[in-house]
Design an enzyme around this catalytic site. Structure first.
Site, PDB file in Angstrom:
ATOM      1  N   HIS A   1     -33.859  59.150 -16.637  1.00  0.00           N
ATOM      2  CA  HIS A   1     -33.778  57.901 -17.396  1.00  0.00           C
ATOM      3  C   HIS A   1     -33.609  58.254 -18.875  1.00  0.00           C
ATOM      4  CE1 HIS A   1     -34.543  54.077 -19.091  1.00  0.00           C
ATOM      5  NE2 HIS A   1     -35.738  54.384 -19.549  1.00  0.00           N
TER       6      HIS A   1
ATOM      7  N   CYS B   1     -37.573  50.165 -16.435  1.00  0.00           N
ATOM      8  CA  CYS B   1     -36.682  51.334 -16.503  1.00  0.00           C
ATOM      9  C   CYS B   1     -36.615  52.107 -15.196  1.00  0.00           C
ATOM     10  CB  CYS B   1     -37.103  52.252 -17.639  1.00  0.00           C
ATOM     11  SG  CYS B   1     -36.976  51.422 -19.216  1.00  0.00           S
TER      12      CYS B   1
ATOM     13  N   ASN C   1     -30.761  53.215 -24.583  1.00  0.00           N
ATOM     14  CA  ASN C   1     -31.560  52.984 -23.374  1.00  0.00           C
ATOM     15  C   ASN C   1     -31.099  51.656 -22.737  1.00  0.00           C
ATOM     16  OD1 ASN C   1     -33.517  52.357 -21.495  1.00  0.00           O
ATOM     17  ND2 ASN C   1     -35.251  52.789 -22.826  1.00  0.00           N
TER      18      ASN C   1
HETATM   19  O1  UT7 Z   1     -37.612  53.060 -21.534  1.00  0.00           O
HETATM   20  C1  UT7 Z   1     -38.845  53.146 -20.975  1.00  0.00           C
HETATM   21  C2  UT7 Z   1     -40.021  53.136 -21.809  1.00  0.00           C
HETATM   22  N1  UT7 Z   1     -39.855  53.369 -23.225  1.00  0.00           N
HETATM   23  C3  UT7 Z   1     -39.943  54.599 -23.729  1.00  0.00           C
HETATM   24  O2  UT7 Z   1     -40.042  55.572 -23.020  1.00  0.00           O
HETATM   25  C4  UT7 Z   1     -39.985  54.701 -25.237  1.00  0.00           C
HETATM   26  C5  UT7 Z   1     -41.109  55.604 -25.657  1.00  0.00           C
HETATM   27  N2  UT7 Z   1     -41.325  55.666 -27.100  1.00  0.00           N
HETATM   28  C6  UT7 Z   1     -40.451  56.215 -27.958  1.00  0.00           C
HETATM   29  O3  UT7 Z   1     -39.372  56.621 -27.583  1.00  0.00           O
HETATM   30  C7  UT7 Z   1     -40.884  56.391 -29.390  1.00  0.00           C
HETATM   31  O4  UT7 Z   1     -42.258  56.107 -29.482  1.00  0.00           O
HETATM   32  C8  UT7 Z   1     -40.121  55.500 -30.396  1.00  0.00           C
HETATM   33  C9  UT7 Z   1     -38.672  55.981 -30.519  1.00  0.00           C
HETATM   34  C10 UT7 Z   1     -40.161  54.052 -30.009  1.00  0.00           C
HETATM   35  C11 UT7 Z   1     -40.744  55.637 -31.779  1.00  0.00           C
HETATM   36  O5  UT7 Z   1     -40.764  57.013 -32.154  1.00  0.00           O
HETATM   37  P1  UT7 Z   1     -42.131  57.701 -32.645  1.00  0.00           P
HETATM   38  O6  UT7 Z   1     -41.787  59.076 -32.994  1.00  0.00           O
HETATM   39  O7  UT7 Z   1     -43.160  57.476 -31.595  1.00  0.00           O
HETATM   40  O8  UT7 Z   1     -42.449  56.878 -33.937  1.00  0.00           O
HETATM   41  P2  UT7 Z   1     -43.818  56.212 -34.382  1.00  0.00           P
HETATM   42  O9  UT7 Z   1     -43.942  54.863 -33.785  1.00  0.00           O
HETATM   43  O10 UT7 Z   1     -44.932  57.193 -34.194  1.00  0.00           O
HETATM   44  O11 UT7 Z   1     -43.575  56.067 -35.930  1.00  0.00           O
HETATM   45  C12 UT7 Z   1     -43.485  57.218 -36.815  1.00  0.00           C
HETATM   46  C13 UT7 Z   1     -43.107  56.728 -38.196  1.00  0.00           C
HETATM   47  C14 UT7 Z   1     -43.934  55.540 -38.696  1.00  0.00           C
HETATM   48  O12 UT7 Z   1     -44.071  55.668 -40.075  1.00  0.00           O
HETATM   49  P3  UT7 Z   1     -45.454  56.207 -40.727  1.00  0.00           P
HETATM   50  O13 UT7 Z   1     -46.516  55.256 -40.253  1.00  0.00           O
HETATM   51  O14 UT7 Z   1     -45.633  57.587 -40.182  1.00  0.00           O
HETATM   52  O15 UT7 Z   1     -45.190  56.167 -42.189  1.00  0.00           O
HETATM   53  C15 UT7 Z   1     -43.044  54.364 -38.381  1.00  0.00           C
HETATM   54  O16 UT7 Z   1     -43.312  53.258 -39.200  1.00  0.00           O
HETATM   55  O17 UT7 Z   1     -41.743  56.288 -38.182  1.00  0.00           O
HETATM   56  C16 UT7 Z   1     -41.680  54.947 -38.654  1.00  0.00           C
HETATM   57  N3  UT7 Z   1     -40.606  54.260 -37.945  1.00  0.00           N
HETATM   58  C17 UT7 Z   1     -39.329  54.271 -38.337  1.00  0.00           C
HETATM   59  N4  UT7 Z   1     -38.724  54.839 -39.402  1.00  0.00           N
HETATM   60  C18 UT7 Z   1     -37.403  54.678 -39.531  1.00  0.00           C
HETATM   61  C19 UT7 Z   1     -40.691  53.553 -36.795  1.00  0.00           C
HETATM   62  N5  UT7 Z   1     -39.479  53.098 -36.429  1.00  0.00           N
HETATM   63  C20 UT7 Z   1     -38.624  53.535 -37.399  1.00  0.00           C
HETATM   64  C21 UT7 Z   1     -37.239  53.393 -37.571  1.00  0.00           C
HETATM   65  N6  UT7 Z   1     -36.660  53.977 -38.641  1.00  0.00           N
HETATM   66  N7  UT7 Z   1     -36.459  52.709 -36.701  1.00  0.00           N
END
Ligand code: UT7
Length: 330
Positions: A257, A117, A287
């Site tokens: 970004h 990125c 992204n």
């Molecule tokens: O581009 C360069 C590098 N990349 C980034 O900068 C990306 C950085 N990371 C992120 O943007 C975020 O971590 C994500 C968008 C990928 C994920 O968001 P998050 O708020 O960190 O979610 P999480 O992984 O902590 O998951 C929270 C909850 C989980 O459920 P439980 O365990 O709390 O019941 C996940 O299973 O959300 C759930 N979840 C979803 N729910 C609905 C994960 N993905 C989804 C989804 N839809 N697509």
């Protein structure tokens, strides 16, 4: 008189495919919902290059042709073309090679630069050095990724984020102090565990096993990357301001970004910038990895004024991160 050469952006081009993948479409593909995606990422839709036989070079070529047209130059005048990408058309030749052929940049040399990125920022700084050396007069820097080629559309944690697109800038020498004034760039290879593609390289060449295990797709530990990204992008942007004796008040635009709206907001807050000074188009493109920063410039070009101070900031896989200070030249 010994005039100092700076490298100025003198034209911008961009390209996103017509085809849209909306949150509603994704609801039919994986267990997710529009509300979760909007609130956790800020994304509403992304563009996907789904035409058979089309690759990252097909995103780059229209962007490069557009900037040549805007600047009134022929592609044969380009001296060097750099493509920041992690979704090269093929391992070799480079995507830059293929783009030069597609646009008719017959006098250029070029290469691809892989910094995930941060690909556009790393490529930009490289192009700037070529201009500042006095040896090259027209360097094109493209940030482009066809992320749909390495996205697993059964993995809800990654497929909701990424999209396809390309942006390109022309760098030319400037003798009045406009252009790219400073950059701080960093890498930390120990971060590779959190965001990578497991197979396809020399470590794990493609095999039936790697395909069966879905190792040719993006692997991301989202939460861990999120924490590093918030700190990395905010810290380096603040460091760049401090190094140049500037505060948020001196900055006309933050060009971040577009990985997650929450990471963008954290960076803007740390720099003391109000949100109307931050370019955000993540809701429309998702992204696009190397494409995000030049696509913001493409969308905001009409609002930029000569002399505006801009900060470009990125964080990505590798880890790679950085911030660049620009005095807008037109
Ligand atoms: O581009 C360069 C590098 N990349 C980034 O900068 C990306 C950085 N990371 C992120 O943007 C975020 O971590 C994500 C968008 C990928 C994920 O968001 P998050 O708020 O960190 O979610 P999480 O992984 O902590 O998951 C929270 C909850 C989980 O459920 P439980 O365990 O709390 O019941 C996940 O299973 O959300 C759930 N979840 C979803 N729910 C609905 C994960 N993905 C989804 C989804 N839809 N697509």
């Amino acid at each position: 008189m010994n005039q100092k050469i700076t490298a100025a952006i003198t034209a911008i081009g961009g390209y996103v495919p017509e085809n849209r993948l909306t949150n509603a479409d994704l609801e039919k593909m994986v267990d997710t919902n529009d509300e979760w995606i909007r609130t956790r990422t800020g994304i509403v839709e992304r563009r996907i290059l789904n035409e058979p036989g089309k690759a990252t070079s097909d995103l780059c070529a229209p962007a490069v042709l557009e900037l040549c047209k805007k600047r009134g130059i022929h592609p044969s005048e380009i001296d060097c073309l750099i493509v920041g990408t992690v979704t090269q058309d093929m391992f070799f030749p480079s995507t830059a090679n293929i783009v030069c052929d597609k646009v008719g940049a017959v006098n250029a040399w070029g290469f691809d630069l892989a910094a995930a990125c941060s690909g556009f920022l790393f490529s930009l700084t490289t192009g700037v050095c070529l201009i500042e050396s006095g040896r090259y007069k027209k360097v094109v820097v493209v940030g482009a990724d066809k992320m749909s080629a390495i996205t697993d559309y059964s993995d809800r944690t990654t497929c909701i984020i990424f999209g396809d697109g390309a942006g390109a800038v022309l760098l030319e020498p400037n003798f009045e102090g406009y252009g790219i004034l400073d950059s701080i760039l960093r890498t930390d290879g120990s971060g590779k565990h959190y965001l990578h593609m497991k197979a396809g390289g020399s470590l794990r060449p493609a095999s039936y096993e790697t395909v069966a295990n879905k190792e040719h797709f993006i692997y991301q530990e989202g939460q861990a990357v999120f924490k590093f990204a918030v700190k990395g992008m905010a810290d380096i942007s603040a460091e760049l301001l401090e190094k140049n004796n500037l505060t948020g008040k001196d900055i006309a635009w933050l060009v971040p970004h577009q990985a997650n709206k929450r990471i963008i907001d954290a960076t803007a807050n740390r720099m003391g910038l109000s949100h109307d000074k931050v370019m955000v188009n993540i809701q429309r493109y998702g992204n696009t990895t190397s494409g995000t920063i030049p696509l913001c410039l493409w969308d905001w070009e009409n609002q930029l004024k000569k002399g505006d101070n801009l900060v470009f900031a990125a964080f990505g896989g590798g880890f790679t991160w950085g911030a660049t200070l620009v005095k807008w030249a037109y």
